[in-house]
Design a protein around this motif. Structure first.
Motif, mmCIF file in Angstrom:
data_model
loop_
_atom_site.group_PDB
_atom_site.id
_atom_site.type_symbol
_atom_site.label_atom_id
_atom_site.label_comp_id
_atom_site.label_asym_id
_atom_site.label_seq_id
_atom_site.Cartn_x
_atom_site.Cartn_y
_atom_site.Cartn_z
ATOM 1 N N SER A 2 12.883 -9.503 11.122
ATOM 2 C CA SER A 2 14.308 -9.462 11.387
ATOM 3 C C SER A 2 15.099 -9.258 10.105
ATOM 4 C CB SER A 2 14.745 -10.756 12.088
ATOM 5 O OG SER A 2 14.418 -11.873 11.283
ATOM 6 N N ALA A 3 14.586 -9.769 9.003
ATOM 7 C CA ALA A 3 15.162 -9.525 7.678
ATOM 8 C C ALA A 3 14.003 -9.273 6.731
ATOM 9 C CB ALA A 3 15.980 -10.716 7.218
ATOM 10 N N SER A 4 14.202 -8.344 5.813
ATOM 11 C CA SER A 4 13.098 -7.974 4.942
ATOM 12 C C SER A 4 12.710 -9.142 4.033
ATOM 13 C CB SER A 4 13.484 -6.766 4.090
ATOM 14 O OG SER A 4 12.454 -6.478 3.174
ATOM 15 N N PRO A 5 11.406 -9.468 3.957
ATOM 16 C CA PRO A 5 10.972 -10.528 3.059
ATOM 17 C C PRO A 5 10.790 -10.040 1.623
ATOM 18 C CG PRO A 5 9.081 -9.672 4.203
ATOM 19 C CD PRO A 5 10.283 -8.918 4.734
ATOM 20 N N VAL A 6 11.064 -8.775 1.371
ATOM 21 C CA VAL A 6 10.843 -8.184 0.062
ATOM 22 C C VAL A 6 12.183 -7.901 -0.610
ATOM 23 C CG1 VAL A 6 9.741 -6.326 -1.233
ATOM 24 C CG2 VAL A 6 8.732 -7.105 0.929
ATOM 25 N N THR A 7 12.346 -8.392 -1.826
ATOM 26 C CA THR A 7 13.530 -8.078 -2.622
ATOM 27 C C THR A 7 13.206 -6.885 -3.501
ATOM 28 O OG1 THR A 7 14.192 -10.400 -2.657
ATOM 29 C CG2 THR A 7 15.192 -8.946 -4.296
ATOM 30 N N LEU A 8 13.988 -5.825 -3.367
ATOM 31 C CA LEU A 8 13.703 -4.565 -4.046
ATOM 32 C C LEU A 8 14.772 -4.223 -5.076
ATOM 33 C CD1 LEU A 8 12.787 -2.332 -0.954
ATOM 34 C CD2 LEU A 8 11.187 -3.483 -2.498
ATOM 35 N N SER A 65 12.486 -2.938 8.428
ATOM 36 C CA SER A 65 11.157 -2.356 8.243
ATOM 37 C C SER A 65 10.975 -1.242 9.257
ATOM 38 C CB SER A 65 10.058 -3.410 8.421
ATOM 39 O OG SER A 65 10.038 -3.872 9.766
ATOM 40 N N LEU A 66 9.939 -0.438 9.041
ATOM 41 C CA LEU A 66 9.628 0.666 9.941
ATOM 42 C C LEU A 66 8.163 0.590 10.354
ATOM 43 C CD1 LEU A 66 11.406 3.576 8.015
ATOM 44 C CD2 LEU A 66 12.290 2.327 10.001
ATOM 45 N N THR A 67 7.837 1.280 11.436
ATOM 46 C CA THR A 67 6.448 1.404 11.884
ATOM 47 C C THR A 67 5.956 2.822 11.618
ATOM 48 O OG1 THR A 67 7.041 2.141 14.112
ATOM 49 C CG2 THR A 67 6.914 -0.248 13.729
ATOM 50 N N VAL A 68 4.650 2.998 11.732
ATOM 51 C CA VAL A 68 4.096 4.353 11.627
ATOM 52 C C VAL A 68 4.742 5.249 12.670
ATOM 53 C CG1 VAL A 68 2.006 5.744 11.799
ATOM 54 C CG2 VAL A 68 1.905 3.514 10.709
ATOM 55 N N GLU A 69 4.964 4.703 13.855
ATOM 56 C CA GLU A 69 5.563 5.500 14.938
ATOM 57 C C GLU A 69 6.986 5.924 14.603
ATOM 58 O OE1 GLU A 69 2.068 3.567 16.184
ATOM 59 O OE2 GLU A 69 3.896 2.622 15.382
ATOM 60 N N ASP A 70 7.760 5.035 13.947
ATOM 61 C CA ASP A 70 9.115 5.396 13.521
ATOM 62 C C ASP A 70 9.086 6.588 12.570
ATOM 63 O OD1 ASP A 70 10.331 3.267 14.909
ATOM 64 O OD2 ASP A 70 10.105 1.911 13.187
ATOM 65 N N VAL A 71 8.209 6.520 11.587
ATOM 66 C CA VAL A 71 8.128 7.581 10.582
ATOM 67 C C VAL A 71 7.589 8.865 11.209
ATOM 68 C CG1 VAL A 71 7.103 8.263 8.381
ATOM 69 C CG2 VAL A 71 7.883 5.915 8.713
ATOM 70 N N GLN A 72 6.599 8.735 12.078
ATOM 71 C CA GLN A 72 6.038 9.919 12.734
ATOM 72 C C GLN A 72 7.083 10.605 13.605
ATOM 73 O OE1 GLN A 72 2.662 11.388 12.619
ATOM 74 N NE2 GLN A 72 4.098 12.918 13.365
ATOM 75 N N GLN A 73 7.887 9.822 14.309
ATOM 76 C CA GLN A 73 8.929 10.405 15.151
ATOM 77 C C GLN A 73 9.964 11.144 14.311
ATOM 78 O OE1 GLN A 73 9.255 10.857 18.312
ATOM 79 N NE2 GLN A 73 11.368 11.644 18.273
ATOM 80 N N GLY A 107 3.548 -9.395 10.629
ATOM 81 C CA GLY A 107 4.448 -10.281 9.919
ATOM 82 C C GLY A 107 4.343 -10.221 8.419
ATOM 83 N N LYS A 108 3.530 -9.325 7.902
ATOM 84 C CA LYS A 108 3.338 -9.217 6.452
ATOM 85 C C LYS A 108 3.868 -7.866 5.963
ATOM 86 C CE LYS A 108 -0.661 -12.299 6.423
ATOM 87 N NZ LYS A 108 -0.591 -12.672 7.855
ATOM 88 N N PRO A 246 3.640 -14.444 2.482
ATOM 89 C CA PRO A 246 2.341 -14.092 1.914
ATOM 90 C C PRO A 246 1.889 -12.733 2.387
ATOM 91 C CG PRO A 246 2.072 -15.695 3.661
ATOM 92 C CD PRO A 246 3.544 -15.591 3.396
ATOM 93 N N VAL A 247 1.122 -12.033 1.552
ATOM 94 C CA VAL A 247 0.625 -10.712 1.906
ATOM 95 C C VAL A 247 -0.879 -10.766 2.023
ATOM 96 C CG1 VAL A 247 2.535 -9.558 0.760
ATOM 97 C CG2 VAL A 247 0.421 -9.976 -0.497
ATOM 98 N N LEU A 248 -1.438 -9.736 2.650
ATOM 99 C CA LEU A 248 -2.881 -9.641 2.784
ATOM 100 C C LEU A 248 -3.517 -9.460 1.420
ATOM 101 C CD1 LEU A 248 -3.124 -7.247 5.853
ATOM 102 C CD2 LEU A 248 -3.459 -9.724 5.844
ATOM 103 N N ASP A 249 -4.780 -9.824 1.296
ATOM 104 C CA ASP A 249 -5.510 -9.596 0.057
ATOM 105 C C ASP A 249 -5.562 -8.126 -0.251
ATOM 106 O OD1 ASP A 249 -5.985 -12.270 -0.195
ATOM 107 O OD2 ASP A 249 -7.950 -12.187 0.798
ATOM 108 N N GLU A 250 -5.646 -7.798 -1.517
ATOM 109 C CA GLU A 250 -5.795 -6.410 -1.931
ATOM 110 C C GLU A 250 -7.085 -5.826 -1.370
ATOM 111 O OE1 GLU A 250 -3.954 -4.356 -3.590
ATOM 112 O OE2 GLU A 250 -2.332 -5.719 -4.092
ATOM 113 N N VAL A 251 -7.028 -4.539 -1.088
ATOM 114 C CA VAL A 251 -8.225 -3.849 -0.626
ATOM 115 C C VAL A 251 -9.230 -3.798 -1.760
ATOM 116 C CG1 VAL A 251 -9.115 -1.664 0.239
ATOM 117 C CG2 VAL A 251 -6.870 -2.481 0.972
ATOM 118 N N GLU A 252 -10.473 -4.101 -1.481
ATOM 119 C CA GLU A 252 -11.491 -4.156 -2.526
ATOM 120 C C GLU A 252 -11.692 -2.779 -3.147
ATOM 121 O OE1 GLU A 252 -16.207 -5.344 -2.979
ATOM 122 O OE2 GLU A 252 -15.059 -5.931 -1.203
#
Length: 261
Positions: A2-8, A65-73, A107-108, A246-252
C-alpha cells in the motif's frame, strides 16, 4: 504494498553527444519506474518512438509498486502505439527499452528489471558493479556462442546492430528479472552511448565516488561525451537508501532469476 517500503533517491542526465544533431534518447525517472529508451530511425523518427514508449509508461508513475503484468501491459500498448505511428511522424522507427520498476513479491521489495535491445541496467552492490541486463545484439550473440571475446566486441563494426526492439518491424518480447532490493543498492540505467565510451571499471569508479545520484548521472554523461560522444548518452541513477521490510536472501553466485524472455 500500500506504501512503498523503499526510500529512494535518484538523478538523471542526457546529452546529444558530439556527433549527432538530435537526441533520440528518452527517459523516465519517477517512482516506481526508472527507464531509458534509445530511439533509432533518424529524421526525428527515433525521437518520436522513444518518447512514445516513455509516455505510455508515465501513466504508471505514482504507484507504490508494479507487477510483471503491469509492465507487460504497458509494453504491449507502447509497442502498438509505435507500430501505429503515421508516415510523417515516426513510421518505421524503433527504440530500445531498459530499466527497473519497484515490485512487490510476497510483500517484499524487488527490482523488476526489463530489457529489450542494447540499452543497459547495472547494479552496484557492496562496491561491485554487475550488468543485470543482457544485450540483444549481434555481438552479444557471438560472445554467447564463443565466437567473439568482450575486447573484440567493443571494436566490432556490428556492435550497434541489435536483434530486438520496439517497432522497426520487430514484435520481440522483453526479458524480465527479479532482484531483491537491499539498502545501499545503486541502479544505473543507460543508453548504449555510455558503455560505448566508458569501460565498466570506470563506470563503477564514478558510481562509487559520487555520493549523490544526480551528480553520478551527470558525471557519467559528461565523461562519456568527453571520451568521444559518438552517440546520444543518457544515464539514470537510483539509490535504495532504506528498506523498511526484510528482503529475500541474495541469489547465490551471479545467476539472476529470469522471469520470462
Amino acid at each position: 504494498m500500500s506504501a512503498s517500503p523503499v526510500t529512494l533517491a535518484w538523478g538523471a542526465a542526457t546529452d546529444v553527444g558530439r556527433r549527432r544533431s538530435l537526441n533520440e534518447d528518452a527517459y523516465l525517472a519517477a517512482p516506481p519506474l526508472f527507464l531509458v529508451a534509445d530511439g533509432m530511425g533518424g529524421h526525428q523518427a527515433g525521437e518520436i518512438a522513444s518518447a512514445t514508449v516513455i509516455d505510455e509508461f508515465t501513466a504508471l508513475v505514482g504507484r507504490a509498486s508494479l507487477t510483471v503484468e503491469d509492465v507487460q501491459q504497458a509494453f504491449s500498448v507502447a509497442r502498438d502505439r509505435v507500430d501505429a505511428l503515421p508516415d510523417d511522424a515516426g513510421a518505421g522507427a524503433g527504440t530500445t527499452l531498459a530499466g527497473v520498476a519497484l515490485a512487490d513479491v510476497a510483500g517484499k521489495a524487488h527490482w523488476l528489471t526489463v530489457n529489450l535491445g542494447d540499452s543497459r541496467t547495472y547494479r552496484l552492490s557492496g562496491g561491485r558493479l554487475q550488468q543485470v541486463s543482457v544485450d540483444h545484439s549481434v555481438v552479444q550473440e557471438l560472445i554467447d556462442a564463443g565466437q567473439l571475446d568482450a575486447a573484440s566486441a567493443a571494436r566490432d563494426a556490428r556492435r550497434n546492430v541489435i536483434t530486438r526492439a520496439i517497432g522497426a518491424g520487430s514484435r520481440s518480447e522483453p526479458d524480465f528479472w527479479l532482484l531483491p532490493v537491499a539498502a545501499g543498492d545503486r541502479i544505473l540505467v543507460c543508453s548504449d552511448g555510455l558503455p560505448t565510451e566508458l569501460p565498466d571499471d570506470r563506470v563503477a569508479e564514478v558510481l562509487r565516488d559520487e555520493a549523490e545520484p544526480q551528480a553520478a548521472a551527470e558525471r557519467l554523461v559528461r565523461e562519456a561525451v568527453a571520451a568521444g560522444g559518438r552517440d546520444n548518452v543518457t544515464a539514470v541513477v537510483v539509490d535504495a537508501l532504506r528498506v523498511a521490510a526484510p528482503v529475500l536472501d541474495e541469489v547465490e553466485g551471479d545467476t539472476l532469476p529470469r522471469v520470462r524472455s
